[in-house]
Design an enzyme around this catalytic site. Structure first.
Site, mmCIF file in Angstrom:
data_model
loop_
_atom_site.group_PDB
_atom_site.id
_atom_site.type_symbol
_atom_site.label_atom_id
_atom_site.label_comp_id
_atom_site.label_asym_id
_atom_site.label_seq_id
_atom_site.Cartn_x
_atom_site.Cartn_y
_atom_site.Cartn_z
ATOM 1 N N SER A 4 -27.904 -2.950 0.626
ATOM 2 C CA SER A 4 -27.997 -4.284 0.053
ATOM 3 C C SER A 4 -27.290 -4.353 -1.303
ATOM 4 C CB SER A 4 -29.471 -4.666 -0.134
ATOM 5 O OG SER A 4 -29.553 -5.863 -0.864
ATOM 6 N N SER A 6 -27.855 -6.910 -3.260
ATOM 7 C CA SER A 6 -28.685 -7.764 -4.109
ATOM 8 C C SER A 6 -29.145 -7.092 -5.408
ATOM 9 C CB SER A 6 -29.897 -8.277 -3.318
ATOM 10 O OG SER A 6 -29.456 -9.095 -2.269
ATOM 11 N N LYS A 55 -37.155 -11.606 8.349
ATOM 12 C CA LYS A 55 -36.991 -13.002 7.932
ATOM 13 C C LYS A 55 -37.895 -13.977 8.685
ATOM 14 C CE LYS A 55 -32.470 -13.430 5.833
ATOM 15 N NZ LYS A 55 -31.200 -14.135 5.890
ATOM 16 N N ASN A 76 -35.847 -16.223 3.126
ATOM 17 C CA ASN A 76 -35.143 -15.100 2.474
ATOM 18 C C ASN A 76 -35.622 -14.867 1.045
ATOM 19 O OD1 ASN A 76 -33.866 -17.140 0.983
ATOM 20 N ND2 ASN A 76 -31.834 -16.247 1.183
ATOM 21 N N ASP A 91 -30.231 -19.599 1.562
ATOM 22 C CA ASP A 91 -28.909 -19.439 2.209
ATOM 23 C C ASP A 91 -28.177 -20.773 2.350
ATOM 24 O OD1 ASP A 91 -28.901 -16.692 2.512
ATOM 25 O OD2 ASP A 91 -29.800 -16.735 4.504
ATOM 26 N N GLY A 116 -20.670 -18.970 16.465
ATOM 27 C CA GLY A 116 -21.844 -18.108 16.440
ATOM 28 C C GLY A 116 -23.116 -18.913 16.331
ATOM 29 N N ASN A 117 -24.191 -18.354 16.875
ATOM 30 C CA ASN A 117 -25.473 -19.071 16.877
ATOM 31 C C ASN A 117 -26.632 -18.139 16.511
ATOM 32 O OD1 ASN A 117 -24.461 -18.648 19.980
ATOM 33 N ND2 ASN A 117 -26.565 -17.977 19.681
ATOM 34 N N GLY A 118 -26.359 -17.253 15.557
ATOM 35 C CA GLY A 118 -27.392 -16.329 15.105
ATOM 36 C C GLY A 118 -28.125 -16.875 13.884
ATOM 37 N N LEU A 214 -18.223 -16.267 6.636
ATOM 38 C CA LEU A 214 -19.389 -15.766 5.900
ATOM 39 C C LEU A 214 -19.235 -14.289 5.521
ATOM 40 C CD1 LEU A 214 -20.550 -18.478 6.435
ATOM 41 C CD2 LEU A 214 -22.542 -17.448 7.490
HETATM 42 P P1 NAP Z 1 -26.803 -12.505 13.914
HETATM 43 O O1 NAP Z 1 -28.102 -13.216 13.785
HETATM 44 O O2 NAP Z 1 -26.732 -11.190 14.620
HETATM 45 O O3 NAP Z 1 -25.779 -13.541 14.636
HETATM 46 C C1 NAP Z 1 -24.476 -13.172 14.976
HETATM 47 C C2 NAP Z 1 -23.887 -14.221 15.913
HETATM 48 O O4 NAP Z 1 -22.553 -13.806 16.216
HETATM 49 C C3 NAP Z 1 -24.608 -14.339 17.249
HETATM 50 O O5 NAP Z 1 -24.605 -15.677 17.670
HETATM 51 C C4 NAP Z 1 -23.751 -13.494 18.177
HETATM 52 O O6 NAP Z 1 -23.748 -13.920 19.521
HETATM 53 C C5 NAP Z 1 -22.378 -13.766 17.615
HETATM 54 N N1 NAP Z 1 -21.463 -12.698 18.005
HETATM 55 C C6 NAP Z 1 -21.550 -11.388 17.676
HETATM 56 N N2 NAP Z 1 -20.512 -10.710 18.209
HETATM 57 C C7 NAP Z 1 -19.777 -11.624 18.898
HETATM 58 C C8 NAP Z 1 -18.594 -11.541 19.699
HETATM 59 N N3 NAP Z 1 -17.955 -10.386 19.867
HETATM 60 N N4 NAP Z 1 -18.131 -12.691 20.244
HETATM 61 C C9 NAP Z 1 -18.754 -13.860 20.064
HETATM 62 N N5 NAP Z 1 -19.892 -14.003 19.335
HETATM 63 C C10 NAP Z 1 -20.384 -12.897 18.758
HETATM 64 O O7 NAP Z 1 -26.153 -12.239 12.489
HETATM 65 P P2 NAP Z 1 -26.288 -13.184 11.176
HETATM 66 O O8 NAP Z 1 -27.431 -12.728 10.368
HETATM 67 O O9 NAP Z 1 -26.209 -14.576 11.624
HETATM 68 O O10 NAP Z 1 -24.976 -12.759 10.367
HETATM 69 C C11 NAP Z 1 -23.704 -13.089 10.868
HETATM 70 C C12 NAP Z 1 -22.619 -12.738 9.860
HETATM 71 O O11 NAP Z 1 -22.767 -13.526 8.696
HETATM 72 C C13 NAP Z 1 -22.612 -11.279 9.404
HETATM 73 O O12 NAP Z 1 -21.280 -10.867 9.277
HETATM 74 C C14 NAP Z 1 -23.270 -11.341 8.045
HETATM 75 O O13 NAP Z 1 -22.828 -10.293 7.184
HETATM 76 C C15 NAP Z 1 -22.778 -12.690 7.547
HETATM 77 N N6 NAP Z 1 -23.660 -13.294 6.549
HETATM 78 C C16 NAP Z 1 -23.163 -13.519 5.309
HETATM 79 C C17 NAP Z 1 -23.954 -14.119 4.350
HETATM 80 C C18 NAP Z 1 -23.401 -14.370 2.973
HETATM 81 O O14 NAP Z 1 -24.183 -14.605 2.046
HETATM 82 N N7 NAP Z 1 -22.102 -14.370 2.803
HETATM 83 C C19 NAP Z 1 -25.272 -14.484 4.650
HETATM 84 C C20 NAP Z 1 -25.748 -14.247 5.942
HETATM 85 C C21 NAP Z 1 -24.926 -13.642 6.886
HETATM 86 P P3 NAP Z 1 -24.980 -13.659 20.520
HETATM 87 O O15 NAP Z 1 -26.072 -14.547 20.015
HETATM 88 O O16 NAP Z 1 -24.443 -14.065 21.826
HETATM 89 O O17 NAP Z 1 -25.298 -12.211 20.392
#
Ligand code: NAP
Length: 273
Positions: A4, A6, A55, A76, A91, A116-118, A214
């Site tokens: 982290s 942070s 979270k 968060n 966030d 993406g939908n995470g 991101l």
């Molecule tokens: P997460 O909950 O794991 O979600 C990731 C998403 O990406 C899911 O929807 C996943 O699809 C999709 N995905 C992963 N691999 C893929 C592929 N090869 N093709 C298509 N879709 C794909 O992760 P998260 O927490 O949302 O974080 C996502 C990114 O944002 C990370 O890189 C993280 O470091 C970044 N982030 C940055 C900040 C910032 O402050 N800058 C804050 C938060 C997150 P499925 O659902 O189908 O698995």
């Protein structure tokens, strides 16, 4: 957690402010979350950040959850008020900060496409709704997860404010995108040669669009590099990271301003960017 960033940015801010606080990382196993929080209360901790995998799990352990954290379904930032823990999510504030400060514009006629939908996509959707975008399209690769994503907002004010699509629909969506956001981890270090979209797909992006990734390492990601070549304005994930942290620190310290410049600089120095 061990990686982290942070602590770096918060401790840089605390040093600048000359405050006798410290921000420490604690790896906590899921089964120990409740006892860890009880321990924090006993020790007089004023607040803490919470990250994956806690979270969502933290929600039932809190006395109060802000409307934005309820809508996103994830906390968060937690702060102590008396004997109670209050949760929120910064966030969304982090995500929209660089859009508001750098690119003043009327968003009411604009369309967002979110890859993406995470977890992070939830904050991005909420941010786009706060900015007042006309259309918000969330694109994912797994229909079941997309449907679950939609369903999970059903009881909130945010339901019906966005549409979900499967990945093959992208060729129709990209030419309309004013704001294209990558919330997938594709292209994150060390996979720096990867991009969620091919150069062919990005070539359909309008040249006055904003491409927002991101991810903050590498800087820029291949996705942003391709979008910039296309003429788009690009934003990387560093400012979101800084601004979500700054928003959390304001809550913990109960003050209007915190040394954002020092927080950003600490991260840039560490990451060599
Ligand atoms: P997460 O909950 O794991 O979600 C990731 C998403 O990406 C899911 O929807 C996943 O699809 C999709 N995905 C992963 N691999 C893929 C592929 N090869 N093709 C298509 N879709 C794909 O992760 P998260 O927490 O949302 O974080 C996502 C990114 O944002 C990370 O890189 C993280 O470091 C970044 N982030 C940055 C900040 C910032 O402050 N800058 C804050 C938060 C997150 P499925 O659902 O189908 O698995």
């Amino acid at each position: 957690m061990e990686h982290s960033l942070s602590p770096l940015m918060h401790n840089a801010a605390l040093a600048k402010l000359g405050l006798d606080y410290v921000y420490l990382p604690f790896p906590i196993a899921p089964e120990n979350l409740e006892s860890a929080i009880a321990g924090f209360a006993s020790m007089g901790v004023v607040g803490f950040s919470i990250t994956i995998p806690h979270k969502q799990a933290i929600l039932p352990l809190l006395s109060e959850i802000s409307p934005i954290a309820q809508a996103i379904g994830a906390v968060n930032t937690v702060t102590r008020q008396g004997n109670q823990w209050i949760g929120t999510n910064t966030d969304v504030e982090g995500f929209i900060a660089p859009l508001q400060t750098t690119y003043h514009q009327d968003w009411s006629q604009k369309k967002a496409v979110i890859l993406g939908n995470g977890g992070a996509a939830r904050a991005v959707v909420a941010g786009c709704i706060q900015l007042g975008l006309a259309e918000i399209h969330v694109v994912g690769r797994n229909l079941q997860k997309l449907q679950a994503f939609s369903q999970s907002w059903q009881n909130s004010l945010y339901a019906d404010k966005f549409q979900v699509h499967e990945w093959p629909e992208l060729p129709n969506l990209i030419p309309q995108a004013n704001l294209l956001v990558n919330t997938t981890p594709i292209g994150m270090y060390p996979h720096v040669e990867e991009s969620p979209l091919s150069s062919q797909e990005i070539s359909y992006l309008p040249s006055d669009a904003i491409a927002y990734d991101l991810i903050y390492i590498p800087k820029p990601t291949k996705f942003l590099h391709l979008a910039e070549k296309q003429g788009a304005i690009i934003i990387d994930g560093l400012e979101m990271l800084v601004q979500q942290g700054a928003a959390a620190l304001k809550i913990w310290l109960q003050q209007e301003t915190v040394p954002v410049t020092e927080m950003r600089q600490a991260l840039q120095n560490h990451l060599g960017i």
